[in-house]
Design a protein around this motif. Structure first.
Motif, short mmCIF file in Angstrom:
data_model
loop_
_atom_site.label_atom_id
_atom_site.label_comp_id
_atom_site.label_asym_id
_atom_site.label_seq_id
_atom_site.Cartn_x
_atom_site.Cartn_y
_atom_site.Cartn_z
N TRP A 90 -9.49 79.13 -41.89
CA TRP A 90 -10.67 79.56 -41.13
C TRP A 90 -11.24 78.40 -40.32
O TRP A 90 -11.60 78.55 -39.15
CB TRP A 90 -11.72 80.13 -42.09
N ASP B 206 -23.75 81.34 -34.22
CA ASP B 206 -22.53 80.74 -34.75
C ASP B 206 -22.77 79.84 -35.95
O ASP B 206 -21.97 79.79 -36.88
CB ASP B 206 -21.92 79.81 -33.68
N THR C 107 -9.01 77.58 -37.29
CA THR C 107 -8.95 78.58 -36.22
C THR C 107 -10.33 78.95 -35.68
O THR C 107 -10.48 79.23 -34.52
CB THR C 107 -8.27 79.87 -36.73
N GLN C 108 -11.35 78.94 -36.53
CA GLN C 108 -12.65 79.41 -36.07
C GLN C 108 -13.79 78.41 -36.22
O GLN C 108 -14.65 78.30 -35.38
CB GLN C 108 -13.04 80.70 -36.82
N PRO D 172 -18.59 78.91 -29.17
CA PRO D 172 -17.70 80.06 -29.37
C PRO D 172 -18.42 81.40 -29.27
O PRO D 172 -17.87 82.38 -28.76
CB PRO D 172 -17.15 79.83 -30.78
N SER E 12 -17.50 85.31 -27.50
CA SER E 12 -17.59 86.62 -28.15
C SER E 12 -18.48 87.55 -27.34
O SER E 12 -18.17 88.72 -27.13
CB SER E 12 -18.21 86.50 -29.54
#
Lengths: 488, 488, 488, 488
Positions: free
Chosen positions: D33, D71, D36-37, A70, A74
């Motif tokens: 969270w 991340d 979604t992430q 991810p 970004s």
């Protein structure tokens, strides 16, 4: 070490050449983001290697999802949010694209590719698309939020990229208001894009480059299905920040851009943007490698002092720094020149041909400089330079992509020769340089070019390299040494 | 294409320079083995990446096993079986080592490293080892079957490899008839070797290079336990055929070679062998890259003909092939020169100093040539060149290791300068070249060197690169153009 | 520890059940080869991960080359050289295939797959192929040298493997003496095979399984081009010794085997071979995991003694060893039963249906036993068991493939139920077991089955698992405890 | 499908058992969270494999930096920001830790480990640390921003983790107000922690567990240097979200926690926390695997309907869902019981011993259930389940870590037996269950246990497994079926 400080900041180094108004604050913020957040992401993406393709979802539906971490997305979106595409149309200027791109490429040369092909999609759409096409697609490409569409420019097929006229076998069949494409694209960058411009040959069109046309191809069909499939993502030596791969077009919906006779011009206009971007990225990468080398050489000691303080290394560094400024001047000139001609449509004027020569010189010279500088920076690190543990190993790999993307040296030389032969672009170049250059040197260069162009064609080609290299160096150094006039 | 045929065979190409008697049949068979069997193994080893280290067995005993696929070991042993080490001592000549090595490096430059460090272990043991030491260890290194021991030469530590005098912190403590070493080696090639020569500083010895000594360190202690541990295997950009890593010496049993005052000479003698090997490998790799490029360019078509038939590419190829012969001549000269002096012990005679200059010129020139040739070969492949799917991407990576191993260009230039300053080695060189070279060119070169050596020391260093490059080119081309006399 | 010794040798452990004459010497030599040479190869192949696909050669021709290390091919060919396929036809017996396969699977369960699908190709070709087809293809599959052709059995498509009748969308079109196939196969094992049997639906055939036919599809067309392409090789949790992937059939030349109405029978006959092979491999893997656990537990100490000597672990081991013999007996029975019926063609006799029930029981029971035993073996290793550094982690991964290949437990139970419902296969089973089993236990089992088959269909399915598990255990233990009669 | 909905939400499923006040909103936000992430981050971290260790910076200074993608750190910090550690001390309750942990483990079981060992560091520091130690270190562990320190609990050495009394060879030497540790830790989780609790044996202490003490060891010495080095990060089959590796303690600064005689109690208290966390994570993982299976089985069709609608699969699913609730009840009971006794210091009361028995039952039962459920979920996916392309393959791998971490089944059974033998913990258990359980079943269970404990010791051990399994199931099902009383 004051002479080194500027090397650490791409925006500072490029400001004189590319100009930084009115975006100075944006550039500074973007550069800060890279230093604090982007850098480790970019490093992780490179280390993770080629991204992975999930072809089917669990229900067995083909999805062709590119599996980056991810973080990658970004990082990618950051540039779009800074307006790397949108500002071009807002300001009606390519310079924001090259300014922001310079900072991007300093940190991740591969990442500049998605932006470049996105612009390479938006520009022909905006210039040549019908009203309906623009209404439907253009705004998606100009957003600055997470809903932006990316573009892609897919020309090359398996048999090679230089001779598109012979090698493009993708066929286009017209039906109603749109077209269907069938064929395979072999070097397709930015595979995940939502919209691509694609070279294909309409049924019945003549062979050779004159028979090619340029099409707009969205990722999804009107009914929501995939409009083409990704055969695979390629393992490259570098630029892992851009997924490059193979595309299978199978009755893929497409829309013609411009007329079917104009395709080759549109393709070359797309290439203009990316060749200059490649030059900009090359200079940025060379700067990065030098920054890396200086950082190391200021800390590493041998025989009682920092290795940068050893006379030979210091001398090499200073010469290279001087050369870096020449490369910047040349790439900047090509960018500014393109900025003057990019709105032209065929038939083009002389300024356009001058730009083409400049673009070939810049692409050739800066890529070579980047490759040699990254090699030098690796050598400065000694054995540590060969380890994947430290950044310089990556810059060395990245450089070779820049050397080959958008045409190798061989291609630039021959195409540069052609624009001199056929459009006398060198004359315009010399006129521009006349007020800046040393009179004798200029005269000598003019004479050599004139003499060269007298030779039989094969001989011109055989002997082209030295001449072209010298012309590039002369141009670059002249522009560097008289920057004020050079920027007009 | 007759001019290309010789490029495909390393034994054919090197035969004139290195001589192939009395080993011609052996060389041919070895080359055949590579073509039919070795090549896919080498490719698989490179693709598999850095080998893996199994530190402990299931019983929790430290074992430090390097996990290559079994194929790797077969490939490695093949060279030993051909006598790459054993023939040196049988024939009392280094040339078999360089002949076989040339073929090895053409197919796998990294694989030449284990052989080189094995020879770099055997030679000082044979020259400087006590009778007892030789009785105990030497025969293991000279076998030609699967029981052969490999050698390794571990000098460099974390702070850097150029300035060993400052940076070697490994300490040696004497006890009875042997020594105990403590310290960490940072760039230790051929980690799996059974026997290594290791630089260390005896307790109480002075600082600087004069205080270093050279020790023989077996993998296993007399009681069968590991004599040192491997901290890790390093991820390098290339040469995955040789495990390079970090060694932790902790009270490791060792035996002194020569006297404790002579260490620095012994270390340099080891370097002599590997610097020449690096030159030989560089030429072999350049030949390989050219063969790869020609293979491709003869098959790839653009604009209606094979790309090799385009005048500019053909010209580049011919110039490079001519330059390859010069590089071969220079590397061959260094090898033959070393073959005359390698039995010397300090104090050395003038021939030895001449060799040192030649070795620096050859290491410098051939590595640079290999790097540039591999870059060129990659560019000839265009976009395909950047893909890990095809071999040329590997040659490009391999070249950078050769450029850095055994001292970067910077190091060769400065050390070459020193042997001219202190030993007047250039005078001997010019005497050797006088009968072969163009008189005026030689005189010019002599004058430039003489003048250079008049400059203040820092200035000599600052300006050394161009002079050294020109001297290397002059020497290489002279030797190429008069091969008969050059080989004496 | 005498009770452990037999565990270390797959040929010794399986000999009583599978019989080892007349191949005893071959089996011993093959097992020796594995111990001394094959094992590190297999380990390296697993560690290297999914093999790599080279899709195009440097000339841009599609080649679909599967890039294993050369070692892999030696290991693979070893089984063919030992006659794992050829002996079946020489001896007109499947037992050599299962005997050699047992040894293979003990060392590398995935490697047994290529052999199995090769046999699964040869058998229907030999049974159902026309004279011309056999003349053209069969001998290639029966060689014992490096020129052998491999087979493959490709049925499953993206929508799932259980319900072939619905999910096979590959279409076959007849033209002259052969057919053209179009479709995608999703789980295609042994992608590199030279010849495959492929399920497809002839144009105009009815829906459902009755409309399927079986085709022979060579890798190369008659004109030497690729007859299909490989879309990709899949990343699986284990069995990296067999390349599994997706096949794109595009007008691929094919020949019908048998008649177009018989396809489903031929497909099931292919499955018979591989289901028994899966059972054999499961027992072999369970044996391997136990051997691994015992090896470790005999050396690892806790609380003053080897952990195998702790009562609870010893008890677990003994129970599991006893259960291993039952699993062996059941798998062996299925193999021997198949050996009696494999030459039958439809319509089949009762023995065939009994075999089918046995095969479902064996596939179900042995796979579950293998999975649980590998889990146990991993737990015996404690934390070490979770590390990729040691072998047991691999056996654990391998087991799950065996559990799913050729139909999960769910599938075996339902298909086993069906053959009892429709063919009363349980009655034949009970007749066979009657002389061997405890009378009361048998009566009880018979009653439970009879009662179960009285229930409404959905209820039969809902409650099938416990019944089927108990029937499998009962059969396995009965066969184990009376081996003499069981083998007849 | 209403019966499936709750499966998709870990907070919903666990709420009844663990209670969700007063944190309900926090839990909901955290779960959102993840969905979604967090999920794609966790997936990318798993796919990237074992993280990489940068041992030295470019200046040659040892740094031991763990190279995760950025991340990862965001994902890791998320839990700390939600107060997974801080809330424990604010609320003086472990339940927030288990509630938040349940959600974490549902999405990434490995990530729960860093939190667990951080708590396992904070608790003994807070309970047993001197005023000065707490003042210096404790607040760092309780932060909820990016400056939080992580903890780690390093006990195990190369010879094994069960028998710490014999196998801990790390020695502690006292000097002034602190200690110096020397030794190697072999299974050290959360290598990047800033503070660790470490088992070691003070000089002069007796052998066996009674001689062990527990020390606090910060990552950095007081002078800012590394206090220990990381030998390597281990490649594990799963839990790649936590770096596990080997630590080399070399004169590492340390502080004693509690007295030097109490070490074994402190170690066990640390284990209490993590054993319950392991149980909670096991249930969460089982829920996740079932959710995954149901998601798939509701979409996948065979024979005309979703496979979840086939009676046998539906039956398996329902039984498993019922069993999941029992596992939740048992793990929740262990958590709540620990919450009552975790502030105790030795000597402990009966409640503590009852907790120990419950913890062994819960660890044993839930880990086994998770492993079997993940296996089942993989089988539900058929062939797709074996592909790394889809999530269920990962859950299967993760489960085996939970099965082994904090003691295998073997260990739980034997330690559970011991606390029954020595502390009669079963009597307390039966008293607790009496009001909830069926009278006859309880009486039967009591009699079996009583009878078992009459057997000679070796026999007790030999036969312990069935008894322990039945006791665990009985406890779990009783608690499930009477949840109101069970939670008191």
């Amino acid at each position: 070490m004051n002479e080194f400080a500027q090397l650490m900041s791409p925006s500072a180094f490029s400001a004189d050449t590319l100009g930084d108004t009115p975006d100075a604050a944006v550039l500074a913020a973007y550069e800060h983001w890279w230093t604090t957040q982007g850098q480790p992401v970019s490093e992780a993406v490179d280390r993770a290697g080629t991204p992975w393709l999930r072809m089917f979802d669990r229900a067995g539906t083909r999805i062709d999802e590119i599996c980056y971490p991810p973080d990658y997305w970004s990082m990618l979106r950051k540039g779009y949010r800074e307006g790397i595409i949108a500002r071009v149309f807002e300001q009606q200027s390519l310079l924001p694209f090259y300014r922001i791109g310079y900072i991007t490429a300093f940190h991740d040369p591969g990442l500049y590719c998605p932006y470049t092909v996105s612009l390479g999609t938006a520009v022909p759409l905006e210039k040549y698309g019908s009203k309906a096409l623009k209404a439907r697609f253009l705004s998606h490409l100009l957003r600055i939020d997470g809903t932006i569409w990316q573009g892609a420019t897919w020309m090359t097929e398996i048999k090679g990229g230089s001779d598109l006229g012979t090698n493009v076998e993708t066929a286009a069949r017209e039906q109603g208001d749109h077209w269907y494409l069938n064929g395979d694209k072999y070097f397709a960058s930015n595979l995940g894009a939502e919209l691509a411009v694609v070279a294909a040959r309409p049924e019945g069109a003549p062979g050779g480059v004159r028979g090619l046309a340029l099409f707009l191809v969205p990722r999804l069909k009107e009914n929501g299905e995939l409009n083409y499939t990704i055969r695979r993502i390629k393992d490259k030596i570098a630029t892992r920040s851009v997924p490059t791969g193979e595309i299978e077009l199978r009755n893929s919906e497409a829309w013609l851009l411009g007329s079917r006779e104009q395709g080759v011009y549109l393709i070359l206009e797309v290439l203009n943007i990316s060749r200059v971007a490649n030059s900009i990225a090359s200079v940025a990468l060379a700067q990065r490698a030098m920054a890396e080398a200086v950082f190391f050489a200021s800390r590493r000691k041998a025989f009682g002092k920092a290795i940068i303080d050893h006379p030979l290394l210091l001398q090499q560094f200073r010469e290279r720094q001087h050369a870096l400024r020449a490369a910047m001047a040349l790439a900047g000139k090509a960018a500014k020149m393109l900025n003057e001609v990019w709105r032209q449509t065929p038939p083009y004027d002389d300024q356009y041909h001058l730009f083409r020569l400049l673009a070939h010189l810049a692409k050739y010279w800066t890529a070579e400089f980047a490759a040699q500088t990254c090699k030098w920076a690796m050598e400065v690190h000694g054995g540590l330079g060969t380890l994947t543990e430290y950044p310089v190993e990556r810059w060395f790999r990245e450089a070779m992509i820049l050397s080959i993307w958008e045409g190798t040296a061989h291609r630039q030389i021959l195409d540069g020769l052609e624009v001199m032969q056929r459009k006398h672009a060198h004359k315009l170049l010399f006129e521009q340089l006349r007020p800046l250059a040393d009179r004798n040197t200029l005269a000598d260069m003019e004479a050599r070019v004139a003499q060269h162009l007298q030779q039989p064609p094969d001989e011109q080609e055989t002997n082209a390299e030295t001449l072209f290299a010298d012309l590039a160096r002369f141009t670059a150094e002249t522009l560097r040494d008289c920057p004020a006039q050079a920027t007009r």
